[in-house]
Every structure is written in C-alpha cells, then in structure tokens.
Scaffold this motif. Structure first.
Motif, PDB file in Angstrom:
ATOM      1  N   ARG A 141       0.964  -1.400  -0.164  1.00 41.28           N
ATOM      2  CA  ARG A 141      -0.020  -0.032   0.160  1.00 41.28           C
ATOM      3  C   ARG A 141       0.764   1.330  -0.079  1.00 41.28           C
ATOM      4  O   ARG A 141       0.385   2.399  -0.179  1.00 41.28           O
ATOM      5  CB  ARG A 141      -0.880   0.107   0.597  1.00 41.28           C
ATOM      6  CG  ARG A 141      -2.350  -1.001   1.236  1.00 41.28           C
ATOM      7  CD  ARG A 141      -2.958  -1.018   2.426  1.00 41.28           C
ATOM      8  NE  ARG A 141      -4.118  -2.277   1.890  1.00 41.28           N
ATOM      9  CZ  ARG A 141      -5.242  -1.725   2.478  1.00 41.28           C
ATOM     10  NH1 ARG A 141      -5.030  -1.262   3.765  1.00 41.28           N
ATOM     11  NH2 ARG A 141      -5.825  -2.949   2.582  1.00 41.28           N
ATOM     12  N   LYS A 142       2.132   1.381   0.287  1.00 43.95           N
ATOM     13  CA  LYS A 142       3.281   2.517   0.291  1.00 43.95           C
ATOM     14  C   LYS A 142       3.385   2.596  -0.522  1.00 43.95           C
ATOM     15  O   LYS A 142       4.652   3.366  -1.135  1.00 43.95           O
ATOM     16  CB  LYS A 142       3.956   2.205   0.991  1.00 43.95           C
ATOM     17  CG  LYS A 142       3.287   2.583   2.954  1.00 43.95           C
ATOM     18  CD  LYS A 142       4.483   2.006   4.159  1.00 43.95           C
ATOM     19  CE  LYS A 142       3.735   2.445   5.260  1.00 43.95           C
ATOM     20  NZ  LYS A 142       2.684   3.921   5.852  1.00 43.95           N
ATOM     21  N   PHE A 145      -0.299   1.847  -6.102  1.00 43.22           N
ATOM     22  CA  PHE A 145      -1.176   3.126  -5.607  1.00 43.22           C
ATOM     23  C   PHE A 145      -2.226   2.571  -6.436  1.00 43.22           C
ATOM     24  O   PHE A 145      -3.304   3.052  -7.106  1.00 43.22           O
ATOM     25  CB  PHE A 145      -1.066   4.141  -5.867  1.00 43.22           C
ATOM     26  CG  PHE A 145       0.543   5.155  -5.318  1.00 43.22           C
ATOM     27  CD1 PHE A 145       0.364   5.225  -3.990  1.00 43.22           C
ATOM     28  CD2 PHE A 145       1.211   5.226  -5.067  1.00 43.22           C
ATOM     29  CE1 PHE A 145       1.049   5.737  -2.825  1.00 43.22           C
ATOM     30  CE2 PHE A 145       2.575   5.383  -4.480  1.00 43.22           C
ATOM     31  CZ  PHE A 145       2.295   5.819  -3.266  1.00 43.22           C
ATOM     32  N   ASP A 146      -2.029   1.829  -7.542  1.00 38.78           N
ATOM     33  CA  ASP A 146      -3.102   1.543  -8.381  1.00 38.78           C
ATOM     34  C   ASP A 146      -3.944   0.504  -8.209  1.00 38.78           C
ATOM     35  O   ASP A 146      -2.865  -0.821  -7.967  1.00 38.78           O
ATOM     36  CB  ASP A 146      -2.183   1.107  -9.804  1.00 38.78           C
ATOM     37  CG  ASP A 146      -3.550   0.855 -11.609  1.00 38.78           C
ATOM     38  OD1 ASP A 146      -4.171   1.852 -11.654  1.00 38.78           O
ATOM     39  OD2 ASP A 146      -3.420  -0.188 -11.003  1.00 38.78           O
ATOM     40  N   ARG A 147      -5.169   0.201  -8.190  1.00 40.21           N
ATOM     41  CA  ARG A 147      -5.641  -1.195  -7.554  1.00 40.21           C
ATOM     42  C   ARG A 147      -5.301  -2.470  -8.063  1.00 40.21           C
ATOM     43  O   ARG A 147      -5.277  -3.267  -7.697  1.00 40.21           O
ATOM     44  CB  ARG A 147      -6.986   0.081  -7.497  1.00 40.21           C
ATOM     45  CG  ARG A 147      -8.130  -1.716  -7.132  1.00 40.21           C
ATOM     46  CD  ARG A 147      -9.271  -1.549  -6.838  1.00 40.21           C
ATOM     47  NE  ARG A 147      -9.843  -2.622  -7.001  1.00 40.21           N
ATOM     48  CZ  ARG A 147      -9.871  -3.440  -5.456  1.00 40.21           C
ATOM     49  NH1 ARG A 147      -8.856  -3.310  -4.393  1.00 40.21           N
ATOM     50  NH2 ARG A 147     -11.225  -4.779  -5.746  1.00 40.21           N
ATOM     51  N   ARG A 150      -2.363  -3.551  -7.920  1.00 41.55           N
ATOM     52  CA  ARG A 150      -1.587  -3.829  -6.594  1.00 41.55           C
ATOM     53  C   ARG A 150      -2.974  -5.566  -6.086  1.00 41.55           C
ATOM     54  O   ARG A 150      -2.125  -5.938  -5.552  1.00 41.55           O
ATOM     55  CB  ARG A 150      -2.579  -2.360  -5.220  1.00 41.55           C
ATOM     56  CG  ARG A 150      -1.980  -3.173  -4.557  1.00 41.55           C
ATOM     57  CD  ARG A 150      -2.199  -2.216  -2.995  1.00 41.55           C
ATOM     58  NE  ARG A 150      -3.723  -1.873  -2.963  1.00 41.55           N
ATOM     59  CZ  ARG A 150      -3.713  -0.914  -2.962  1.00 41.55           C
ATOM     60  NH1 ARG A 150      -3.171   0.375  -3.620  1.00 41.55           N
ATOM     61  NH2 ARG A 150      -5.482  -0.345  -2.582  1.00 41.55           N
ATOM     62  N   PRO A 219       7.364   5.656  -4.854  1.00 39.87           N
ATOM     63  CA  PRO A 219       6.940   6.645  -3.707  1.00 39.87           C
ATOM     64  C   PRO A 219       7.289   7.951  -3.010  1.00 39.87           C
ATOM     65  O   PRO A 219       7.959   8.023  -3.046  1.00 39.87           O
ATOM     66  CB  PRO A 219       6.794   5.458  -2.904  1.00 39.87           C
ATOM     67  CG  PRO A 219       7.639   4.237  -3.892  1.00 39.87           C
ATOM     68  CD  PRO A 219       7.728   5.157  -4.866  1.00 39.87           C
ATOM     69  N   LYS A 220       5.751   8.011  -2.429  1.00 36.92           N
ATOM     70  CA  LYS A 220       6.051  10.218  -1.797  1.00 36.92           C
ATOM     71  C   LYS A 220       6.491   9.572  -1.059  1.00 36.92           C
ATOM     72  O   LYS A 220       6.449   8.284  -0.364  1.00 36.92           O
ATOM     73  CB  LYS A 220       5.169  11.027  -1.604  1.00 36.92           C
ATOM     74  CG  LYS A 220       4.280  10.858  -3.710  1.00 36.92           C
ATOM     75  CD  LYS A 220       2.589  11.473  -3.133  1.00 36.92           C
ATOM     76  CE  LYS A 220       2.229  11.928  -4.866  1.00 36.92           C
ATOM     77  NZ  LYS A 220       0.593  12.832  -4.331  1.00 36.92           N
ATOM     78  N   ASP A 222       6.927   9.468   2.982  1.00 35.00           N
ATOM     79  CA  ASP A 222       6.000   9.257   3.987  1.00 35.00           C
ATOM     80  C   ASP A 222       5.245  10.789   5.292  1.00 35.00           C
ATOM     81  O   ASP A 222       6.082  10.890   5.826  1.00 35.00           O
ATOM     82  CB  ASP A 222       6.590   7.594   5.384  1.00 35.00           C
ATOM     83  CG  ASP A 222       5.347   7.400   6.363  1.00 35.00           C
ATOM     84  OD1 ASP A 222       4.412   7.783   6.108  1.00 35.00           O
ATOM     85  OD2 ASP A 222       5.383   6.386   6.670  1.00 35.00           O
TER      86      ASP A 222
END
Length: 444
Positions: A141-142, A145-147, A150, A219-220, A222
C-alpha cells in the motif's frame, strides 16, 4: 459402522460444512468448531464402553484419561501458536518490520514483483503465511497506488506465502501440527520440501510477470508522523531477536528434546524482557507504552486459537471411534496405495475447505511406521505438508492468507478464479513433479 458412530460422523460433517460456508452463514467458525467438538464427545459418552474396553466401573475414569491425553497433545500446538502470534505482534507493533518496506522500494514493476515473491516466500517460512501476508499488503500500500496492479501483487503474496509456509516446520499451521507430532523433522522438510515449494512459487511468478509492464509512480515520502518510541537500533534488535528466535526454535528442540512450545516460550520471554528493558528509557508521557507486551496480548486472535481447539479435539473423537483408521484403509484401497494421488486430491480439497481439519484427519488415519512411506519424513507426510499448504492457494478462500488478503484488498472470488487459479494449479503440479524427481533420484 454402528448407529452411534454414524451419528458422531454426521455431527462432524455438518459442522465441517458450516465451517466451509462461514461467509454465507455469518457465524464465526470458532463457534461452530466448539459446538462440533462438544457434540461429538457428548455422543461418545452415550456408550463409551463400545469404544473403550475395560471394567464398567472404570469407564468414566478411562474417558477422562483419554480426553486429558488428547487435550495435552492439542495444547502443545495451541501454546506454540499463541507464542508465535505474540512474538510477531511485538515485532510488528514496535517497528521491527519497517526495513522490509525499505528493501522493497523500486519503480520497476517486474523487479518489484520478484522482490515481493522472494521476500514473502522466505519471510513466511520464518513467521507464518497469515502474518506475512498482512505485513506484505501493508508494504504494498505504500509502494503501489494503482488498484489493478496491487490486486495482482496481492495474489502473488498469497501464492508465495503459502508456498513458503509449506517447507518450514513453523511456516504454516499444518506443518506445525505435523512437526509437533513428529511426523516430519526440521531437516527432512527443509531439505526435501524446499525445492518443490520454491518451484510452486517461481512457476506462477514467471507466468505472472507478463502481467506487469512499465514503471511505478515513485513512492512519496511518508506523511505520517511516526511517534518513534524506540531508536532504529532498538527496532532492529527487536526484529532480529524475534525472527532469529523463531528460527532458533527447531534448534532448541534438537538440543534439548523439549517440545517446540517450550522453545517459543523461551523466545517470548527473552523478547518481552528486551522490550521492557528498552522502555526503561522512554518518558512516561509517551504514547508508546500502549505497545508494551502486556497491552499487545489483547491483540492475539483468540477466536483462531479456539477454532483449532475445537477442530483438533473433534478429530480426536473420530480417531477414538475408529473412523479415521477405516477411512485411511479405504483411501489406500481406492488409490492403490498411490500417495501422490491421495495427497494431491487432499491439496485440491484444501482450496475449498480449511486444511487444518483435513491434515488433522490424515494424521489420525495413519499411524507413524518404523519404515516406509509412513515413517518419520516418509513420502506421505512430506507430500501432505506440501499439498495442504500450496493447494490452499488455488482459491482465494482456500487459506488464511487468501482470506485476509481478500478482505484487505477487496479482491473478489470470481476475479481470482478467472485470473489466478489456473496459474497456481500449474505451479502446484510442477512442485509435485519436482518432489517426485527429487525422491526418485535421491533414493534410487
């Protein structure tokens, strides 16, 4: 089969069906398992003399001894599970798994897929498939981000977690049961089931890699403000003490000949003491005191423990009335003694219903022999460990790992059946073929 024995079997089968239909009935399977257990033993007490041979005045005492013996054996498994669950909870809640997320980080989809596959595979062997699945989904999840992507990664987590748990004596409940009962050994399962389990993961991963193309969004950072109660060194110490302790449990059993749950209690005591020592330097006003072991004990899934208690004690009743022995002889007759066929079918069935009662039933069907396929580390027991563990990946409801991922990522039964089931089956057969070649070459 007498009328009383038939009644006991009917109660067990009805309870088994209710457990399999848990999602539709909306009744927790632990409650059903407990009712099934009590129902079977209550019927047993209608005429215990027909199963236990002895003086009439001693029958009640004999039943009490039988129950104590079965409860003692069952408790070994339950205490082991409770200790292992607590250790994993301590490591997780105190930030011990943070480095897993950092190790996974990449923008290449296929590279991430293979990292997830191998990390999940080996982590599941050390922890357990259920806990590993939860940890890996939290990590995903971290990173993803694309469902749609994932969901595919999550399906791979299920496959890798169940395959990894199959070759380790502490990686899955079914292997724990077989190991504690002495039907498989640490050396035997690691040396002979590792390669088939690896194949059952690598083959599906190789097929699934073509589902992933392109790059992931970076990933951005946290944004969550983590209230770090422990330093990074302390979190690493907790991780290595907890995970290293779990690895040490089979060694402890070998060195001392004590039951495995004693090793788990040793690790839990050491980890508990270490965290308490670390908390000595934490200011009293910090929130982190909610992560102390005395608080985390409330997070242990007691419904799962009670489910195992009910199932194992109900199966013990079937063993006492002779049903499992008769069933084992029947399976041998139908299959012509082909253990690959019997265990292969058991593995497929384990994707539909819970594998715990299946394995418990098989353990009661066949006694441990001195030599042959039913000896310690014999073909049957090792195949059972592999098939019951890996076979559960065929359907998303076929394993604890699948059920928890299904809930976390909202994956539908139909999507998994259409896209993943056939891939798992190919890996399942490939793993069994690998085991056959391995045993043939080794013992030729």
């Amino acid at each position: 089969m007498t009328t009383l024995t038939l009644a006991i079997v009917i109660v067990f089968v009805l309870g088994y069906l209710c457990i399999a239909l848990e999602s539709g009935l909306k009744i927790n399977k632990a409650a059903i398992a407990l009712l099934m257990c009590v129902g079977c033993w209550t019927l047993f007490m209608v005429d215990p003399g027909s199963y236990l041979h002895g003086a009439a005045e001693n029958i009640t005492l004999m039943v009490s001894e039988v129950l104590k013996n079965h409860l003692g054996e069952t408790s070994e498994t339950l205490f082991f599970l409770m200790g292992a669950m607590t250790i994993v909870e301590i490591v997780d809640k105190n930030g011990g798994f943070n480095f897993v997320r950092d190790t996974m980080m990449t923008t290449n989809k296929r590279s991430l897929m293979w990292r997830i596959a191998f990390m999940t595979f080996f982590l599941s062997a050390i922890l357990d498939n259920l806990t590993t699945s939860i940890v890996m989904i939290m990590v995903l999840r971290k990173l993803v981000f694309d469902r749609n992507d994932r969901m595919k990664y999550a399906a791979l987590v299920i496959i890798a977690a169940n395959s990894g748990g199959a070759f380790s004596p502490i990686g899955d409940v079914t292997t724990i049961m077989l190991w504690i009962k002495g039907m498989i050994t640490t050396k035997g399962v690691l040396t002979e089931i590792f390669l088939p389990s690896l194949v059952s993961m690598v083959v599906p991963a190789f097929i699934m890699q073509y589902m992933f193309k392109g790059k992931l969004a970076m990933p951005k950072g946290d944004n969550e403000v983590q209230k770090a109660v422990f330093s990074q060194k302390q979190r690493h110490a907790i991780f290595f003490l907890g995970v290293g302790g779990l690895i040490f449990v089979p060694i402890f059993r070998y060195l001392t000949n004590l039951p495995p749950f004693m090793g788990i209690l040793l690790v839990l005591g050491l980890l508990w003491s270490a965290t308490e020592w670390f908390y000595r330097g934490v200011p009293q006003q910090k929130d982190g005191f909610s992560q102390r072991v005395s608080k985390l004990l409330c997070n242990i899934d007691l419904s799962t423990i009670l489910f195992f208690l009910g199932i194992l004690m109900a199966v013990a009743c079937l063993e006492e009335v002779g049903v499992l022995t008769s069933l084992g002889k029947g399976l041998d007759s139908v299959s012509g003694g082909n253990h690959y066929l019997v265990t292969g079918v058991i593995g497929v069935i384990s994707s539909i219903v819970d594998n715990v009662p299946l394995v418990a039933g098989c353990m009661g069907m066949y006694p441990i022999a001195e030599v042959g396929d039913f000896a310690v580390d014999g073909v049957f027991w090792q195949l059972l460990a592999y098939c019951a563990g890996v076979g559960g990946s065929m359907l998303i409801i076929g394993s604890a790992a699948g059920v928890v991922v299904m809930g976390l990522e909202k994956i539908t039964f139909g999507w998994y059946l259409r896209h993943i089931t056939w891939i798992v089956f190919v890996g399942y057969i490939a793993g069994m073929a690998t085991y056959w070649f391995w045993r043939t070459l080794l013992f030729a």
